[in-house]
Design an enzyme around this catalytic site. Structure first.
Site, PDB file in Angstrom:
ATOM      1  N   LYS A  22      49.545  57.534  55.999  1.00  0.00           N
ATOM      2  CA  LYS A  22      50.899  57.549  56.573  1.00  0.00           C
ATOM      3  C   LYS A  22      51.629  56.235  56.281  1.00  0.00           C
ATOM      4  O   LYS A  22      52.781  56.233  55.851  1.00  0.00           O
ATOM      5  CB  LYS A  22      50.813  57.763  58.090  1.00  0.00           C
ATOM      6  CG  LYS A  22      52.138  57.551  58.792  1.00  0.00           C
ATOM      7  CD  LYS A  22      52.005  57.467  60.288  1.00  0.00           C
ATOM      8  CE  LYS A  22      51.520  56.160  60.803  1.00  0.00           C
ATOM      9  NZ  LYS A  22      52.465  55.294  61.494  1.00  0.00           N
ATOM     10  N   ASN A  23      50.970  55.117  56.522  1.00  0.00           N
ATOM     11  CA  ASN A  23      51.667  53.841  56.396  1.00  0.00           C
ATOM     12  C   ASN A  23      52.007  53.502  54.946  1.00  0.00           C
ATOM     13  O   ASN A  23      52.989  52.807  54.690  1.00  0.00           O
ATOM     14  CB  ASN A  23      50.858  52.712  57.050  1.00  0.00           C
ATOM     15  CG  ASN A  23      50.903  52.819  58.567  1.00  0.00           C
ATOM     16  OD1 ASN A  23      51.716  53.558  59.128  1.00  0.00           O
ATOM     17  ND2 ASN A  23      50.023  52.092  59.238  1.00  0.00           N
ATOM     18  N   CYS A 117      55.775  52.630  68.108  1.00  0.00           N
ATOM     19  CA  CYS A 117      54.902  52.635  69.286  1.00  0.00           C
ATOM     20  C   CYS A 117      55.163  51.402  70.140  1.00  0.00           C
ATOM     21  O   CYS A 117      55.459  50.335  69.625  1.00  0.00           O
ATOM     22  CB  CYS A 117      53.446  52.636  68.848  1.00  0.00           C
ATOM     23  SG  CYS A 117      52.857  54.273  68.404  1.00  0.00           S
ATOM     24  N   ARG A 122      57.991  43.454  68.554  1.00  0.00           N
ATOM     25  CA  ARG A 122      57.708  43.526  67.114  1.00  0.00           C
ATOM     26  C   ARG A 122      58.920  43.009  66.351  1.00  0.00           C
ATOM     27  O   ARG A 122      59.743  43.767  65.865  1.00  0.00           O
ATOM     28  CB  ARG A 122      57.326  44.957  66.725  1.00  0.00           C
ATOM     29  CG  ARG A 122      56.028  45.373  67.403  1.00  0.00           C
ATOM     30  CD  ARG A 122      55.675  46.803  67.149  1.00  0.00           C
ATOM     31  NE  ARG A 122      55.118  47.035  65.832  1.00  0.00           N
ATOM     32  CZ  ARG A 122      54.599  48.211  65.466  1.00  0.00           C
ATOM     33  NH1 ARG A 122      54.571  49.226  66.308  1.00  0.00           N
ATOM     34  NH2 ARG A 122      54.105  48.366  64.265  1.00  0.00           N
ATOM     35  N   ASP A 306      44.862  48.867  64.196  1.00  0.00           N
ATOM     36  CA  ASP A 306      45.056  50.311  64.381  1.00  0.00           C
ATOM     37  C   ASP A 306      43.745  51.049  64.656  1.00  0.00           C
ATOM     38  O   ASP A 306      43.756  52.255  64.891  1.00  0.00           O
ATOM     39  CB  ASP A 306      45.732  50.916  63.135  1.00  0.00           C
ATOM     40  CG  ASP A 306      47.221  50.597  63.096  1.00  0.00           C
ATOM     41  OD1 ASP A 306      47.727  49.962  64.036  1.00  0.00           O
ATOM     42  OD2 ASP A 306      47.884  50.986  62.112  1.00  0.00           O
ATOM     43  N   ARG A 400      52.474  61.758  65.408  1.00  0.00           N
ATOM     44  CA  ARG A 400      53.185  60.873  64.483  1.00  0.00           C
ATOM     45  C   ARG A 400      52.308  60.475  63.303  1.00  0.00           C
ATOM     46  O   ARG A 400      52.819  60.175  62.221  1.00  0.00           O
ATOM     47  CB  ARG A 400      53.598  59.584  65.203  1.00  0.00           C
ATOM     48  CG  ARG A 400      54.619  59.790  66.274  1.00  0.00           C
ATOM     49  CD  ARG A 400      54.905  58.510  66.960  1.00  0.00           C
ATOM     50  NE  ARG A 400      55.293  57.538  65.941  1.00  0.00           N
ATOM     51  CZ  ARG A 400      55.849  56.383  66.189  1.00  0.00           C
ATOM     52  NH1 ARG A 400      56.076  56.036  67.424  1.00  0.00           N
ATOM     53  NH2 ARG A 400      56.174  55.571  65.222  1.00  0.00           N
TER      54      ARG A 400
HETATM   55  C1  UD1 Z   1      52.120  47.889  60.203  1.00  0.00           C
HETATM   56  C2  UD1 Z   1      51.618  49.278  60.474  1.00  0.00           C
HETATM   57  C3  UD1 Z   1      50.967  49.354  61.846  1.00  0.00           C
HETATM   58  C4  UD1 Z   1      49.880  48.303  61.950  1.00  0.00           C
HETATM   59  C5  UD1 Z   1      50.415  46.926  61.563  1.00  0.00           C
HETATM   60  C6  UD1 Z   1      49.331  45.851  61.511  1.00  0.00           C
HETATM   61  C7  UD1 Z   1      53.202  50.608  59.249  1.00  0.00           C
HETATM   62  C8  UD1 Z   1      54.329  51.566  59.297  1.00  0.00           C
HETATM   63  N1  UD1 Z   1      52.753  50.175  60.417  1.00  0.00           N
HETATM   64  O1  UD1 Z   1      53.087  47.605  61.200  1.00  0.00           O
HETATM   65  O2  UD1 Z   1      50.413  50.650  61.992  1.00  0.00           O
HETATM   66  O3  UD1 Z   1      49.424  48.236  63.282  1.00  0.00           O
HETATM   67  O4  UD1 Z   1      51.031  46.975  60.281  1.00  0.00           O
HETATM   68  O5  UD1 Z   1      48.364  46.213  60.595  1.00  0.00           O
HETATM   69  O6  UD1 Z   1      52.692  50.275  58.204  1.00  0.00           O
HETATM   70  N2  UD1 Z   1      55.685  39.980  62.865  1.00  0.00           N
HETATM   71  C9  UD1 Z   1      56.583  38.961  63.084  1.00  0.00           C
HETATM   72  N3  UD1 Z   1      57.752  38.979  62.369  1.00  0.00           N
HETATM   73  C10 UD1 Z   1      58.041  39.947  61.470  1.00  0.00           C
HETATM   74  C11 UD1 Z   1      57.112  40.972  61.255  1.00  0.00           C
HETATM   75  C12 UD1 Z   1      55.938  40.975  61.968  1.00  0.00           C
HETATM   76  O7  UD1 Z   1      56.341  38.061  63.891  1.00  0.00           O
HETATM   77  O8  UD1 Z   1      59.108  39.884  60.858  1.00  0.00           O
HETATM   78  C13 UD1 Z   1      54.405  40.001  63.618  1.00  0.00           C
HETATM   79  C14 UD1 Z   1      54.241  41.230  64.493  1.00  0.00           C
HETATM   80  O9  UD1 Z   1      54.848  41.045  65.746  1.00  0.00           O
HETATM   81  C15 UD1 Z   1      52.736  41.342  64.577  1.00  0.00           C
HETATM   82  C16 UD1 Z   1      52.268  40.841  63.195  1.00  0.00           C
HETATM   83  O10 UD1 Z   1      53.355  40.108  62.670  1.00  0.00           O
HETATM   84  O11 UD1 Z   1      52.244  40.453  65.566  1.00  0.00           O
HETATM   85  C17 UD1 Z   1      51.883  41.923  62.231  1.00  0.00           C
HETATM   86  O12 UD1 Z   1      52.913  42.897  62.165  1.00  0.00           O
HETATM   87  P1  UD1 Z   1      53.196  43.740  60.864  1.00  0.00           P
HETATM   88  O13 UD1 Z   1      52.061  43.571  59.901  1.00  0.00           O
HETATM   89  O14 UD1 Z   1      54.560  43.448  60.379  1.00  0.00           O
HETATM   90  O15 UD1 Z   1      53.159  45.196  61.431  1.00  0.00           O
HETATM   91  P2  UD1 Z   1      54.087  46.387  61.013  1.00  0.00           P
HETATM   92  O16 UD1 Z   1      54.429  46.285  59.569  1.00  0.00           O
HETATM   93  O17 UD1 Z   1      55.157  46.544  62.010  1.00  0.00           O
END
Ligand code: UD1
Length: 445
Positions: A22-23, A117, A122, A306, A400
């Site tokens: 999915k991701n 979620c 985030r 996850d 989802r």
């Molecule tokens: C993706 C996955 C999610 C998974 C996560 C971590 C998708 C659609 N979702 O989420 O299922 O749990 O990776 O493996 O692929 N952060 C910041 N600033 C930013 C972006 C992120 O501080 O601009 C922080 C977040 O709050 C979190 C960490 O970085 O603590 C990792 O987040 P991130 O890897 O970006 O997760 P997602 O891409 O949202």
């Protein structure tokens, strides 16, 4: 309202086939609109997050042809607007990939800001940092959308302050059509980052280093059509591995990349379960006397956040005390209260990032609700181990990210159905040897 309804106690046995990730697919769908030529995608999971993304792409004018349940052809030549302001896109977090994709292709994009979620704050500051470094201006509109535009995108050296899957993919999307060279340092290394990069390279992009923490991109003028099969879902596979372990079953999980599952396998081995790797499948046999172990979630190749609720469910049935430290998200223990309703003994520290799990002999059935996607899957695993009947409500979260979750579990011998009302639950109870008292008991919990 749909619920999963199950009777626990049957060890899972047999074979299950894993779908596309999915991701990865969410990033890939965004990438697919960056060319005017058709992109044929195979192994697309049929889950609600993907269907929301397909709808958004179609609603901005791209041609979306679903050739079969898992194959879609996307043609981006008919896109009429770079504004993706539909309310429903807020329901998925990954709608933000449309900013990178549209900004890269058209140098302008406006997308309603994401939801997803409820697992903590985030932020998207690293996405913005990347877009700005490439020369874009970014503003949040009064309607709560992110607007980004640039006269031209120019490649730059970008140091990410946080290792972020989303920011890495988003900046990569924009940078493939920027002028010159972009370097992303502290890039995320998750298999889905690599998969999006592989697709983009098949479309004519010049990306090197995806899967390491430095990604180098030579901008190209345009991308072209291609055919691409999406990588198997690491998290769906890991979830079935944990389900096999928790129920003391014996399951062959097909269509996986065992390398992506190394850290999950390592934890199962520490617990005393058996894991056998084959070319594209993995077999997991449970151990009724599981050992405790400790887990800390961290970016790939670390233990995936996850998979945290699913492994917590298995550890709740192990001998001794295990500790889980959540290293990525703030609110990822929302399921603990639900699991404790089922007889688990888990406490979360005041700061909210460490759970102490005292192993118990077994769970008992209860009426619980899924607080988020992966936690919902974990509660189903718990229900399949529990004595008696369990209902898991709020399964919209589970839908989802898991295709045919109950069907696949049934294929392994689990007694689980999706019910939409009390009558269907009653029918299930009666068909599995229970009586109406079981239903009343469950309602009273
Ligand atoms: C993706 C996955 C999610 C998974 C996560 C971590 C998708 C659609 N979702 O989420 O299922 O749990 O990776 O493996 O692929 N952060 C910041 N600033 C930013 C972006 C992120 O501080 O601009 C922080 C977040 O709050 C979190 C960490 O970085 O603590 C990792 O987040 P991130 O890897 O970006 O997760 P997602 O891409 O949202």
């Amino acid at each position: 309202m749909l619920q999963f309804f199950m009777k626990g106690g049957t060890p899972l046995k047999g074979e299950v086939t894993i779908g596309g990730a999915k991701n990865a697919a969410l990033g890939i769908l965004a990438a697919a609109i960056m060319t005017d030529e058709p992109v044929l995608l195979e192994n697309l999971p049929d889950v609600s997050d993907i269907n929301v993304m397909l709808r958004a792409i179609s609603d901005i004018g791209a041609k979306v042809e679903r050739l079969d349940r898992h194959t879609v052809r996307i043609t981006g030549s008919s896109i009429q607007t770079q504004k993706v302001l539909f309310d429903y896109v807020r329901n998925i977090r990954a709608s933000y990939y449309l900013i990178g994709a549209l900004l890269g292709k058209y140098k302008t994009a406006e997308v309603a800001l994401p939801g997803g979620c409820a697992i903590g704050a985030r932020p998207i500051d690293q996405h913005l940092k990347g877009f700005r470094a490439l020369g874009a201006t970014t503003t949040i509109t009064d309607e709560g959308a992110l607007h980004a535009e640039a006269p031209a995108l120019v490649g730059r050296h970008i140091f990410m302050d946080v290792v972020s899957v989303g920011a890495t993919i988003n900046v990569m999307l924009a940078a493939v059509l920027a002028e010159g060279r972009t370097v992303i340092e502290s890039a995320a290394k998750e298999p889905h980052v690599v998969d999006v990069a592989n697709l983009l390279n098949r479309m004519g992009a010049r990306i090197k280093g995806a899967g390491t923490d430095v990604i180098r991109i030579h901008g190209v003028e345009k991308l072209h059509g291609t055919y691409y099969p999406i990588v198997p879902d690491q998290i769906e596979a890991g979830t079935f591995m944990m389900a096999a372990a928790a129920t003391n079953g014996d399951v062959l999980i097909r269509n996986v990349i065992p390398k992506h599952l190394d850290v999950i396998s390592a934890k199962l081995l520490e617990m005393g379960c058996t894991v056998e790797n084959y070319d594209d499948s993995v077999r997991v046999c449970g151990n009724p006397n599981k050992n405790y172990t400790n887990v800390k979630t961290s970016p790939y190749p670390g233990f995936p956040t996850d998979m945290q609720p699913q492994i917590a469910t298995v550890l709740a049935l192990a001998n001794g005390t295990s500790m889980i430290t959540e290293g990525i998200f703030e609110k990822r223990f929302a399921y603990v209260e639900e699991l404790n309703h089922m007889g688990a003994d888990i406490t979360v520290c005041e700061k909210g990032d460490v759970a102490t799990i005292n192993g118990v002999k077994g769970f008992h059935g209860a009426a619980v609700s899924a607080p988020d996607l992966r936690a919902g899957a974990a509660l189903v695993i718990a229900g399949l181990c529990a004595e008696g009947y369990t209902s898991v409500s709020d399964i919209k979260y589970v839908l989802r990210g898991y295709e045919d979750f109950d069907v696949k579990m049934r294929g392994l011998g689990a007694q689980i159905v999706t019910v939409s009302d009390e009558k269907e639950a009653e029918e299930f109870i009666l068909s599995t040897g229970g009586d109406c008292d079981d239903l009343r008991e469950l309602q009273a919990i």
